[in-house]
Design an enzyme around this catalytic site. Sequence first.
Site, short mmCIF file in Angstrom:
data_model
loop_
_atom_site.label_atom_id
_atom_site.label_comp_id
_atom_site.label_asym_id
_atom_site.label_seq_id
_atom_site.Cartn_x
_atom_site.Cartn_y
_atom_site.Cartn_z
N TYR A 17 21.71 -55.89 21.92
CA TYR A 17 22.64 -54.98 22.24
C TYR A 17 22.85 -54.90 24.04
O TYR A 17 21.91 -55.04 24.58
CB TYR A 17 22.04 -53.26 21.97
CG TYR A 17 22.11 -53.16 20.39
CD1 TYR A 17 22.88 -53.96 19.67
CD2 TYR A 17 21.38 -51.97 20.17
CE1 TYR A 17 22.92 -53.49 18.18
CE2 TYR A 17 21.35 -51.74 18.89
CZ TYR A 17 22.20 -52.54 17.88
OH TYR A 17 22.11 -52.09 16.19
N HIS A 51 28.59 -49.71 18.44
CA HIS A 51 28.79 -51.02 19.14
C HIS A 51 29.72 -51.68 18.08
O HIS A 51 29.78 -51.64 17.15
CB HIS A 51 27.48 -51.61 19.32
CG HIS A 51 26.69 -51.95 18.04
ND1 HIS A 51 25.66 -51.26 17.32
CD2 HIS A 51 27.00 -53.14 16.99
CE1 HIS A 51 25.23 -51.92 16.29
NE2 HIS A 51 26.04 -53.10 15.99
N HIS A 84 16.49 -57.41 13.93
CA HIS A 84 16.81 -56.11 13.13
C HIS A 84 16.00 -56.40 11.89
O HIS A 84 15.98 -57.47 11.21
CB HIS A 84 18.32 -55.81 12.79
CG HIS A 84 19.05 -55.59 13.82
ND1 HIS A 84 18.71 -54.50 14.56
CD2 HIS A 84 20.29 -56.22 14.46
CE1 HIS A 84 19.83 -54.22 15.51
NE2 HIS A 84 20.72 -55.31 15.39
N HIS A 112 31.29 -57.30 13.19
CA HIS A 112 31.19 -56.07 12.56
C HIS A 112 31.15 -55.14 13.71
O HIS A 112 31.01 -55.34 14.88
CB HIS A 112 29.94 -56.11 11.66
CG HIS A 112 28.68 -56.01 12.41
ND1 HIS A 112 28.07 -57.13 12.71
CD2 HIS A 112 28.03 -54.86 13.18
CE1 HIS A 112 27.09 -56.81 13.52
NE2 HIS A 112 26.94 -55.48 13.72
N GLU A 121 27.40 -55.94 20.90
CA GLU A 121 26.15 -56.99 20.40
C GLU A 121 26.54 -58.25 19.99
O GLU A 121 27.58 -58.61 19.68
CB GLU A 121 25.73 -56.19 18.82
CG GLU A 121 24.54 -57.05 18.15
CD GLU A 121 24.47 -56.14 16.89
OE1 GLU A 121 25.08 -56.04 16.15
OE2 GLU A 121 22.95 -56.33 16.42
N HIS A 127 27.19 -57.38 6.79
CA HIS A 127 27.95 -55.95 7.03
C HIS A 127 29.14 -56.05 7.86
O HIS A 127 29.13 -57.07 8.70
CB HIS A 127 27.21 -54.99 7.60
CG HIS A 127 26.29 -55.25 8.94
ND1 HIS A 127 26.35 -56.52 9.51
CD2 HIS A 127 25.91 -54.44 10.16
CE1 HIS A 127 25.48 -56.66 10.67
NE2 HIS A 127 25.67 -55.30 11.08
#
Lengths: 305, 305, 305, 305
Positions: D253, D212, D244, D149, D263, D197
């Site tokens: 990251y 990112h 997260h 993503h 990431e 996501h």
Amino acid sequence: MGVLRMGYAHVRVTDLAEAKKHYTYTLGMKVTAEDGNKVYLKGWDEWDHHSVVIEEGGVGVVKFGFKVEKLEDLARFEKQGQAFGDCIVERMSKGDNLEVGDGVRFTTPGEHVIEVYHDMSSVGNEVGFHNPEAWPRHQEGVAVPAIDHALVVCQDPTLSESFFREVLDFYPTERVQPELESKECMATWLSAGQKIHDIAILGGPVQGKLHHFAFQLEDWSAVLKAADIFSMDDVSIDIGPTRHGITRGETIYFFDPSGNRNEVFAGGYRAYPDRPCVVWTPDQLGKGIFYHDRKLNEAFTSVWT
Amino acid sequence: MGVLRMGYAHVRVTDLAEAKKHYTYTLGMKVTAEDGNKVYLKGWDEWDHHSVVIEEGGVGVVKFGFKVEKLEDLARFEKQGQAFGDCIVERMSKGDNLEVGDGVRFTTPGEHVIEVYHDMSSVGNEVGFHNPEAWPRHQEGVAVPAIDHALVVCQDPTLSESFFREVLDFYPTERVQPELESKECMATWLSAGQKIHDIAILGGPVQGKLHHFAFQLEDWSAVLKAADIFSMDDVSIDIGPTRHGITRGETIYFFDPSGNRNEVFAGGYRAYPDRPCVVWTPDQLGKGIFYHDRKLNEAFTSVWT
Amino acid sequence: MGVLRMGYAHVRVTDLAEAKKHYTYTLGMKVTAEDGNKVYLKGWDEWDHHSVVIEEGGVGVVKFGFKVEKLEDLARFEKQGQAFGDCIVERMSKGDNLEVGDGVRFTTPGEHVIEVYHDMSSVGNEVGFHNPEAWPRHQEGVAVPAIDHALVVCQDPTLSESFFREVLDFYPTERVQPELESKECMATWLSAGQKIHDIAILGGPVQGKLHHFAFQLEDWSAVLKAADIFSMDDVSIDIGPTRHGITRGETIYFFDPSGNRNEVFAGGYRAYPDRPCVVWTPDQLGKGIFYHDRKLNEAFTSVWT
Amino acid sequence: MGVLRMGYAHVRVTDLAEAKKHYTYTLGMKVTAEDGNKVYLKGWDEWDHHSVVIEEGGVGVVKFGFKVEKLEDLARFEKQGQAFGDCIVERMSKGDNLEVGDGVRFTTPGEHVIEVYHDMSSVGNEVGFHNPEAWPRHQEGVAVPAIDHALVVCQDPTLSESFFREVLDFYPTERVQPELESKECMATWLSAGQKIHDIAILGGPVQGKLHHFAFQLEDWSAVLKAADIFSMDDVSIDIGPTRHGITRGETIYFFDPSGNRNEVFAGGYRAYPDRPCVVWTPDQLGKGIFYHDRKLNEAFTSVWT
């Protein structure tokens, strides 16, 4: 102050090239010497010259080496062996084993050959000792860092345990006993320091046999990676991934191409001589050995080399 | 044959109820005794009476206890302390510490109080020693199995290292040195057995201070679970989850409600006195301490209690 | 736009109290309703009213529910069922199933009952949807977050696969075929979205049977924790922890107290309809099913409910 | 039926050789084509021709490609873009992008270029689709299986979210909102299917920027391995390993040599359009982004390319 660790396992293999491929390509050990019909190997985090010797001709254990902390441990162990009586005690000389110094060779009451020694040539590990990385950036296969322990089979495990306790100053961390209060054992796990076991002894109908010798792994994730690689490389898995009730270790039993059983072993709690020895009774033996299956598989009590 | 392990850390806390909640609800230790302004706690896999003592009134370390294997170790250490000279040596008596036997109390050159003892009342661990389960079926919070080690701060780490080497028979496994070949150290990690460190010493502008004391965790997955729980319980995290270059351990530094730094620590390789001591030089110190960030955070060299 | 996921599995159990204990105490599901001889349960991360229904009386699968994204999917699937022909198609009404809205009930060519529905009462998950924690601070047992998929057995898996493809818009992600190029399959794994399988079908001598239904787990570490708990709780493990070659998932098969096979399942790659379907041939079937053992155990092809 | 996934990220790099080393040697991607100042790369489990394009000259995102399931999705999205109004809609032709077929190119209200396409040449993954192994026996570095993503930055995230919802049929899974009930968002995480996501949008003072783009990893153990390799390879880590709160994903990251943030991402729950959208409020934003640190680091809101 005594035995530091199992320094080497020396086993026979039927086909040297095939065995070499297993211990290098699959397990990721490095060859440090080849000498006629023998190949010497070490894991990436070992600094002594070798931890496994494979010798062409047959199958099964030849002997084990245990490294001692101080030179004077050798004389003490020799004396304790003579006092124990029920074993053969011999001096061995530098050069009897490649890159290994003087030592003492015992034949235990279970007919296993145990060599203790103080010196082995140091060749360094693969990350060095100066600002080292956490592990080698390039690895092969399972990439075992080091040898860990062995389980051996003999007819009188209580007597063999006495040998390791009285001659080499090991202490038992876990035992399978016929009853909760019993001096007899059907199997015993012994530590020379703080590792949960440096050697274990299983009672059986034979003398001088190997059940398995084991390599350390980092953790349960490394156990899965190893199992996957065994499948990719057509290594015969005996059992696992699973957990042992005894030691709490995470494990796979598998066979080298000649049929010697290997293990990869992660976890296990830290051993201390003041920790109460864990006792298992026969009704819970299955759970003790294979915590998830809760029963022994057929091979466990019948396949040894 | 010497020190087995760090047996207890005794620290001051500003609010006993708040601290008790931290060590029980968040870390999952059990209270084994309460005695005026002190609470005694242990992890689930510890069998001795306690491994942490929290005492109301201020903040910071009071003292550490190290358990020895044999009663005669006490006299030997006492003698070695007297020979070393640069420390205070006192006898301590059974009852000076709750449930702890006779011992010897040292004040090190770095002004840390170290008690060695042979006896502590045994209360058993939470899975028992007879056909035990692998871990307790019901756990609270992080559920630390046991205390692991401490890092202390003083002005002359080389001298304090000498104390632990010469008086208590520890050996260094890793050192930060001004140069590759140097007897001086800026920090040192010391083992009494095969654990990668039982105590570590960091040079700083103060004497007698605590950087952190640590609890064992099973593996990297347990480290994540701990970090998550710290977030749920509003525990202040100093750094982590991350890896140390030094020891290879997987770690989180965090603070108890009074500001004493704790650590949860997994992994780390097995220490042996014949393994070459790892040397770190100052240019790689950041990577040595925090392997991923590769630099010290501000707190590392300024927050101690 | 079609089927979202398997919404519920409804099975018969011989003893409701015993089954309830298994699904709550061991697996950690919550009871959301009890209704005569039925108990309704959900995992901690599910928000719909239930995902498992256990009904006292016998053993084996009653039916499965699949939730659709849009109300109009119901009519489309009904029409596609009528066009397919080789199945029974009925309307079902709100209230036919507790807390479930209108829907369509199919009896597949393999004699499995599949209900599709658009509405189920929402009861929320256990962390909420407003600044949620990563997982519930207090959990019971394995603490399964959600149901995942089922494997069913019937005589003509190719025909049943056609039902799921043509009527419910599933697509196969992996298949066991007699030959590399073949429309026939001996087993097939089907996805309705991006999960590696929402249902799988295995050919066998019976119709309308359940091989297992599965719960999601986070990762390989959660699989070990589950295996340990099964041992502590005397749950019968069929096989595992291990990996499937097919789906790459990490798994344990085990039985509820009535003999219905359950699975905990982690990992597995993400499915896409444009990804080439993976084909397994019978010579590699053992490796496909149990990647480490590389052979089927006896139960796999003989125990279903 | 719409967008399947992010198919490619195309970014500028200052030094092509250096960037190529990062994406191949460190991340383990394979080069599938080199074309003047562009290099095309893919992860080991991707079968389409490429998922990353690096182009020499500057730094920052050029555009993203999203693959659709059906050819007719292109016309529908084109129409929806024209109806939405607040974006540029263009046809793109086969050959505009190497190995990519016809498509539609959008410039979003946030000034990001998004290409949707139905065809990309298939080159197969590294384990094949016929009795495949679970992963490639020989891997390089982190060995990312696939792209996952991206997070992009623009001035009006609510408007850009509308673009992805109304034009490309994405739905939000989590949002940061000024208040619990609000149509406005300060950041939003959007799924096109069941991945937590496929794109996320962060409000900031700039337009058309990249925060990112991310690669999938198997689990938390793979995250540690990645962090270790980043340290060995001197890759600049922004933050991590950590979790997260938003998505529950496990993450690092880090920066490519030109300063584009990458990431690695594991875990995250499965998204469904009927799952209530998770809402974060600004007071808990730190915990939402970095679950353990519970505060944003400085780079998070200031470094983008």
